[in-house]
Structures are given as structure tokens and as C-alpha cells.
Write a protein that holds these residues in place. Sequence first.
Motif, PDB file in Angstrom:
ATOM      1  N   ALA A  96       0.836  -1.211   0.000  1.00  0.00           N
ATOM      2  CA  ALA A  96       0.000   0.000   0.000  1.00  0.00           C
ATOM      3  C   ALA A  96       0.865   1.253   0.000  1.00  0.00           C
ATOM      4  O   ALA A  96       0.566   2.228  -0.707  1.00  0.00           O
ATOM      5  CB  ALA A  96      -0.931  -0.011   1.205  1.00  0.00           C
ATOM      6  N   LEU A  97       1.927   1.248   0.788  1.00  0.00           N
ATOM      7  CA  LEU A  97       2.848   2.387   0.793  1.00  0.00           C
ATOM      8  C   LEU A  97       3.519   2.530  -0.564  1.00  0.00           C
ATOM      9  O   LEU A  97       3.674   3.654  -1.074  1.00  0.00           O
ATOM     10  CB  LEU A  97       3.895   2.207   1.892  1.00  0.00           C
ATOM     11  CG  LEU A  97       4.996   3.270   1.968  1.00  0.00           C
ATOM     12  CD1 LEU A  97       4.422   4.671   2.106  1.00  0.00           C
ATOM     13  CD2 LEU A  97       5.954   2.966   3.113  1.00  0.00           C
ATOM     14  N   LEU A  98       3.891   1.434  -1.175  1.00  0.00           N
ATOM     15  CA  LEU A  98       4.518   1.487  -2.494  1.00  0.00           C
ATOM     16  C   LEU A  98       3.546   2.040  -3.530  1.00  0.00           C
ATOM     17  O   LEU A  98       3.940   2.820  -4.413  1.00  0.00           O
ATOM     18  CB  LEU A  98       5.011   0.097  -2.896  1.00  0.00           C
ATOM     19  CG  LEU A  98       5.745  -0.026  -4.233  1.00  0.00           C
ATOM     20  CD1 LEU A  98       6.913   0.956  -4.326  1.00  0.00           C
ATOM     21  CD2 LEU A  98       6.244  -1.461  -4.441  1.00  0.00           C
ATOM     22  N   MET A 135      -0.119  -2.020  -8.034  1.00  0.00           N
ATOM     23  CA  MET A 135       0.103  -2.231  -6.608  1.00  0.00           C
ATOM     24  C   MET A 135      -1.171  -2.000  -5.812  1.00  0.00           C
ATOM     25  O   MET A 135      -1.484  -2.776  -4.895  1.00  0.00           O
ATOM     26  CB  MET A 135       1.224  -1.311  -6.122  1.00  0.00           C
ATOM     27  CG  MET A 135       1.890  -1.783  -4.848  1.00  0.00           C
ATOM     28  SD  MET A 135       2.528  -3.482  -4.877  1.00  0.00           S
ATOM     29  CE  MET A 135       3.623  -3.430  -6.308  1.00  0.00           C
ATOM     30  N   ALA A 136      -1.929  -0.954  -6.131  1.00  0.00           N
ATOM     31  CA  ALA A 136      -3.195  -0.716  -5.432  1.00  0.00           C
ATOM     32  C   ALA A 136      -4.169  -1.855  -5.687  1.00  0.00           C
ATOM     33  O   ALA A 136      -4.863  -2.323  -4.768  1.00  0.00           O
ATOM     34  CB  ALA A 136      -3.803   0.612  -5.876  1.00  0.00           C
ATOM     35  N   ASN A 137      -4.209  -2.328  -6.926  1.00  0.00           N
ATOM     36  CA  ASN A 137      -5.096  -3.444  -7.265  1.00  0.00           C
ATOM     37  C   ASN A 137      -4.692  -4.709  -6.506  1.00  0.00           C
ATOM     38  O   ASN A 137      -5.555  -5.481  -6.056  1.00  0.00           O
ATOM     39  CB  ASN A 137      -5.040  -3.691  -8.773  1.00  0.00           C
ATOM     40  CG  ASN A 137      -6.003  -4.778  -9.203  1.00  0.00           C
ATOM     41  OD1 ASN A 137      -7.216  -4.628  -9.086  1.00  0.00           O
ATOM     42  ND2 ASN A 137      -5.457  -5.882  -9.705  1.00  0.00           N
ATOM     43  N   ASP A 138      -3.402  -4.924  -6.348  1.00  0.00           N
ATOM     44  CA  ASP A 138      -2.901  -6.071  -5.593  1.00  0.00           C
ATOM     45  C   ASP A 138      -3.418  -6.030  -4.152  1.00  0.00           C
ATOM     46  O   ASP A 138      -3.893  -7.033  -3.605  1.00  0.00           O
ATOM     47  CB  ASP A 138      -1.366  -6.065  -5.617  1.00  0.00           C
ATOM     48  CG  ASP A 138      -0.751  -7.318  -5.015  1.00  0.00           C
ATOM     49  OD1 ASP A 138      -1.301  -7.868  -4.051  1.00  0.00           O
ATOM     50  OD2 ASP A 138       0.315  -7.742  -5.499  1.00  0.00           O
ATOM     51  N   VAL A 139      -3.322  -4.850  -3.518  1.00  0.00           N
ATOM     52  CA  VAL A 139      -3.781  -4.727  -2.132  1.00  0.00           C
ATOM     53  C   VAL A 139      -5.286  -4.945  -2.042  1.00  0.00           C
ATOM     54  O   VAL A 139      -5.769  -5.664  -1.157  1.00  0.00           O
ATOM     55  CB  VAL A 139      -3.406  -3.344  -1.559  1.00  0.00           C
ATOM     56  CG1 VAL A 139      -3.956  -3.185  -0.141  1.00  0.00           C
ATOM     57  CG2 VAL A 139      -1.891  -3.156  -1.558  1.00  0.00           C
ATOM     58  N   ILE A 140      -6.040  -4.346  -2.947  1.00  0.00           N
ATOM     59  CA  ILE A 140      -7.491  -4.495  -2.939  1.00  0.00           C
ATOM     60  C   ILE A 140      -7.891  -5.952  -3.134  1.00  0.00           C
ATOM     61  O   ILE A 140      -8.784  -6.468  -2.451  1.00  0.00           O
ATOM     62  CB  ILE A 140      -8.125  -3.620  -4.042  1.00  0.00           C
ATOM     63  CG1 ILE A 140      -7.942  -2.133  -3.715  1.00  0.00           C
ATOM     64  CG2 ILE A 140      -9.601  -3.942  -4.217  1.00  0.00           C
ATOM     65  CD1 ILE A 140      -8.251  -1.203  -4.870  1.00  0.00           C
ATOM     66  N   ASN A 173      -5.868  -8.860  -2.948  1.00  0.00           N
ATOM     67  CA  ASN A 173      -5.189  -9.958  -2.255  1.00  0.00           C
ATOM     68  C   ASN A 173      -4.905  -9.736  -0.773  1.00  0.00           C
ATOM     69  O   ASN A 173      -4.429 -10.659  -0.107  1.00  0.00           O
ATOM     70  CB  ASN A 173      -3.855 -10.248  -2.963  1.00  0.00           C
ATOM     71  CG  ASN A 173      -4.035 -10.628  -4.414  1.00  0.00           C
ATOM     72  OD1 ASN A 173      -4.919 -11.417  -4.757  1.00  0.00           O
ATOM     73  ND2 ASN A 173      -3.219 -10.063  -5.293  1.00  0.00           N
ATOM     74  N   SER A 174      -5.184  -8.561  -0.238  1.00  0.00           N
ATOM     75  CA  SER A 174      -4.809  -8.291   1.150  1.00  0.00           C
ATOM     76  C   SER A 174      -5.700  -8.982   2.171  1.00  0.00           C
ATOM     77  O   SER A 174      -5.313  -9.170   3.326  1.00  0.00           O
ATOM     78  CB  SER A 174      -4.839  -6.784   1.417  1.00  0.00           C
ATOM     79  OG  SER A 174      -6.176  -6.293   1.376  1.00  0.00           O
ATOM     80  N   GLY A 175      -6.906  -9.358   1.767  1.00  0.00           N
ATOM     81  CA  GLY A 175      -7.848  -9.930   2.718  1.00  0.00           C
ATOM     82  C   GLY A 175      -8.605  -8.881   3.510  1.00  0.00           C
ATOM     83  O   GLY A 175      -9.503  -9.204   4.298  1.00  0.00           O
ATOM     84  N   LEU A 218      -7.785   0.975   3.403  1.00  0.00           N
ATOM     85  CA  LEU A 218      -8.105   0.439   2.080  1.00  0.00           C
ATOM     86  C   LEU A 218      -8.755   1.463   1.155  1.00  0.00           C
ATOM     87  O   LEU A 218      -8.551   1.406  -0.069  1.00  0.00           O
ATOM     88  CB  LEU A 218      -9.023  -0.787   2.223  1.00  0.00           C
ATOM     89  CG  LEU A 218      -9.174  -1.659   0.979  1.00  0.00           C
ATOM     90  CD1 LEU A 218      -7.847  -2.298   0.587  1.00  0.00           C
ATOM     91  CD2 LEU A 218     -10.230  -2.741   1.193  1.00  0.00           C
ATOM     92  N   SER A 219      -9.534   2.394   1.690  1.00  0.00           N
ATOM     93  CA  SER A 219     -10.185   3.399   0.839  1.00  0.00           C
ATOM     94  C   SER A 219      -9.180   4.114  -0.059  1.00  0.00           C
ATOM     95  O   SER A 219      -9.467   4.409  -1.226  1.00  0.00           O
ATOM     96  CB  SER A 219     -10.916   4.427   1.705  1.00  0.00           C
ATOM     97  OG  SER A 219     -11.957   3.840   2.426  1.00  0.00           O
ATOM     98  N   GLU A 220      -8.011   4.396   0.494  1.00  0.00           N
ATOM     99  CA  GLU A 220      -6.980   5.073  -0.282  1.00  0.00           C
ATOM    100  C   GLU A 220      -6.600   4.264  -1.508  1.00  0.00           C
ATOM    101  O   GLU A 220      -6.325   4.827  -2.581  1.00  0.00           O
ATOM    102  CB  GLU A 220      -5.747   5.336   0.579  1.00  0.00           C
ATOM    103  CG  GLU A 220      -4.639   6.067  -0.148  1.00  0.00           C
ATOM    104  CD  GLU A 220      -3.284   5.948   0.543  1.00  0.00           C
ATOM    105  OE1 GLU A 220      -2.279   6.401  -0.056  1.00  0.00           O
ATOM    106  OE2 GLU A 220      -3.217   5.393   1.656  1.00  0.00           O
TER     107      GLU A 220
END
Length: 492
Positions: A242-244, A260-265, A267-269, A380-382
Motif C-alpha cells: 500500500a505504501l509502495l 500495486m493498489a489493485n494487488d492490495v485491494i 489480495n490483502s484480505g 483500504l479506501s486510499e
Amino acid sequence: MLNFKKMKYSKYVSIFFLMFSLQSCSDFLEQEPGTQTSIDELLQNKTGVLQALTGLYTEIEANVRPDRYAAYADLQGGNIKFAPAATGGLRGQISPAINLQQVYSFEDVALTSNFKSFYDSSYDIINQANLILEFTPALTDATEAEKNQIKAEALAIRAYAHFLLSLVYSQDYKYTPDASHLGIIYSTESIKSGIQYPERKTAAETYRLIIDDLKTAIDSYSDSSLLSGPAYSFFNKKNTKALLARVYLQKGDWANAYEMANDVITNSGVVLTSKETLIAEWEKPNLPVSEILLEFSIPKDTEGNVSSSMTQTYGYTSDTNFEKYTASNDLVDLYESTDLRKQLFLTKSLYTIVSGVQTYLSYNFTKKFQNNAGYVASRLSEMYLIRAEAALETNRADLAMADINIIRARANASLLTNTNNLKENIFLERRKELCFEGFLFFDIARMHKDVSRNDGCIATVCSLTYPSLKYVLPIPTFNTNLNPNLQQNDSY
């Protein structure tokens, strides 16, 4: 980079910090007088390194949570105005907060900079992270996976501290076409091996080093932190991603920001807080909202009592007990009447003196940071808003609109029906959704917009036209005197 003659490495921490010439203290290293622990002694085993890492998180929280940094971006951008004095002989008088008085009017002075403690503490944190990175590989009582986890967290901390410094002290990445303007000093070695006098990197080099640290950290994480406490209080793979994503956004690297944002959304859980629980999530005491990715734990005493929190910046307890910072109407008026986020303001009529006349005026305190709230470093909103902006900038306007509408639907705001003026809508949605979380002024600079502060502005300067040399702060004179190669920002 010019390296002067190395000074002899001091065994004891008291001398170590004298060499570093910082006023801040390292909680994890400095103990009571007469019982100082040498760096070599403390960091020779896993227990000592984890003690150091725990203390480092404490120092990060203490650096970003106070109003000096936490309120900076929202104050400069226009989301914040000041409440009147609650009690005493100045009751009802409105004045800037002392910690940010010069900064607020874009008149910070290098010699007496409001941000000196932030600058010093940030490089103190970086130096401590470098110490951990230097000692961890030699640990004999830690597995390779454990050492990699420690390394990952220390690298993320190092990158995070440098990134915040770059936001405050370096113009936005696209200030020059090739980002050749001054970035910051990027420190990758502790000073135990000797004092160095480095020069500032370019903005391009600064971001490359931040990104390298974060990518190395992501590749090094194990399954969980070795520290005790909630997982969201420490850097991990998902919040480092998320920082990246945020760094890529700030850089304008749209393809990587989207990925990277899509990855967090995906796959982060972590999932977005629901519409039904949005207000209750922000109002609950002590715990962060459910969609949190990173919130540094607030300090508590041995009995579990909170010693400091974000409430000390934005809190309201009664009409005679409230803090300095409230929401400007510039912000509040952006919300539609049906927008649930408008319920996140606590509106109070307070005794105020205006031009010598006693009256009562309405002030809006944010509910985001009441009841011992911690510092929200990432949620996550960010990521949805980063993905939206990156999609727009890569010619996928429909995807961008869909992500904005996810955030707007959750807030019960009207949905966008076309992609007209989408870039401005993204800016405004970030302003509404991420208010008081440290983004607005940096978004204004990144998007090359002007600063326009209206409601409640009592600064000597209430607006700035981009580009301006005042979009960054001066490096404290103490530090430029200490390092002859440290170039001051223009106009200071």
C-alpha cells in the motif's frame, strides 16, 4: 557524496547521540544514566534486536502523531481552521497553534523552524533502522526467515521515513520534467562507522531508493511479525505494498500505482468498511476502523492507560475542553446532505470573540479522531482512490469512475454517471474521504494546483499559486550548519 575523516565509533549510546547531534532520544537505546547499554551489546542477539525494533515503532508513532506532522497537510491545504481558546484569559480568542504558527502562514524560518524536531526525529529513526539492518545478518540465534522479517520491517520503516521527509522538504516529483530538482539526503548506513557529510539526492534518485527499499522489503517478509501486538501496528507485506502504491502515485508512475493498489485491494484480505457500520467504526474507542492497513499503536502506561493519541489534536470533550483543530467550511460544504461522511463531524456552538464582539459560532470537530484514536497511516479506501486515478491516467476512465463510485456508494453519496471532469472529481473525493489523514496539501502539490484557504483562514498568506518555493519547508539551520554539503531549499 563527500566523506570526511571518520570519527571513532563510540561504545556507549550517550556518546553515540552526542556524535549524531540530535536533540531527540532513542527509546530503545537510551536508558537511565549510569546504565547505558552499548549498541554492540544490545543488538548482538534476537531479543535485543526485537527490543530495538519495538522501540523504533514507538518513535515513529511519536513523530507522526503530534499535530506538527499529523495536521500539516490538511491545515496547509485548507481542510482545517482553528477553534477559539476554551478557557482562561484568552477564552474565545482565535489564534494559530504555536507548533505550526510560522508554517501556517508559509513563513517558516530555517533558524527557528517549526519542523526542526520532525526533521531530526526522522533521521534519528532512519539511523536506528540502519543499525538494525547492519546487526541483524550476524544474529546467531535467529533463523533466516526471522532475520528476513526483521530486515523487511526495518527497510519499510527506512523508506517510510525518507518518503515523509521528501513530501515536506522536496518539491513534487514532476516539479521538473526529469525530476532533477533536489530531493533529500537518503541514508543507507548508520553513523556508527563514522560521521559522513552527504549531499541531497535528486528527486528521481530519492524515489528510486525509496522504491528499491520497499520492493526489497516486500520480497523479504515472512508470514508474520516477531513483535507482540496487533498485526496492523507493524509493517507487513500488504501495507508495504500500500505504501509502495502511494509512492508510485506521488511519482506519477501510473501503471505501477494501478498494479500495486489493485494487488492490495484484491489480495490483502482487507475489505472496505460497510455503509451500515461506517459511522460506528470511526466512533468506537481505542480500535481502528476495520479497513485499516497500518495504524501505529498509541502509547500506554503499565496500567493500560493511554498517554497520548490523535485526540490531543482533534478531540472534543466539552464546551470548555476541546483541542485546537476543527474542520473548515471549505471542507464541510463539499459533502452532499445525504453523504454519511457528513455525520463524521461533531458540530458545536462555542464562545468566540470576533473583532472584540462576544458571540457563539459553530465549529465542526472530526469524529475520526476521538476516543483515544491512533494515527491512521494507511487504509483500504486510499487504494481504491489510487487505483481510480491511475486508471484515469492510463486511459481507462470507466474503471476510474467505477472505483470512485464504490467509495461514493459506501458513503451514500450520489454516483457519477459520466467521466466528464473526472480528474477533479478524484481530487475532491480524496479530499472528502481522506480528510485529516495527511494528504490534501501533498495532493495539491502533486496535481500542480493552487492553495486556496477561505473559511477561518487567519494566516498572513491564505493562498499560493503553483509553482511556488513555499510548497516545501526550510531545512533547519542547525542541520545545514552541521553538514556543509546539505543544500538549503531555495527562498530560505
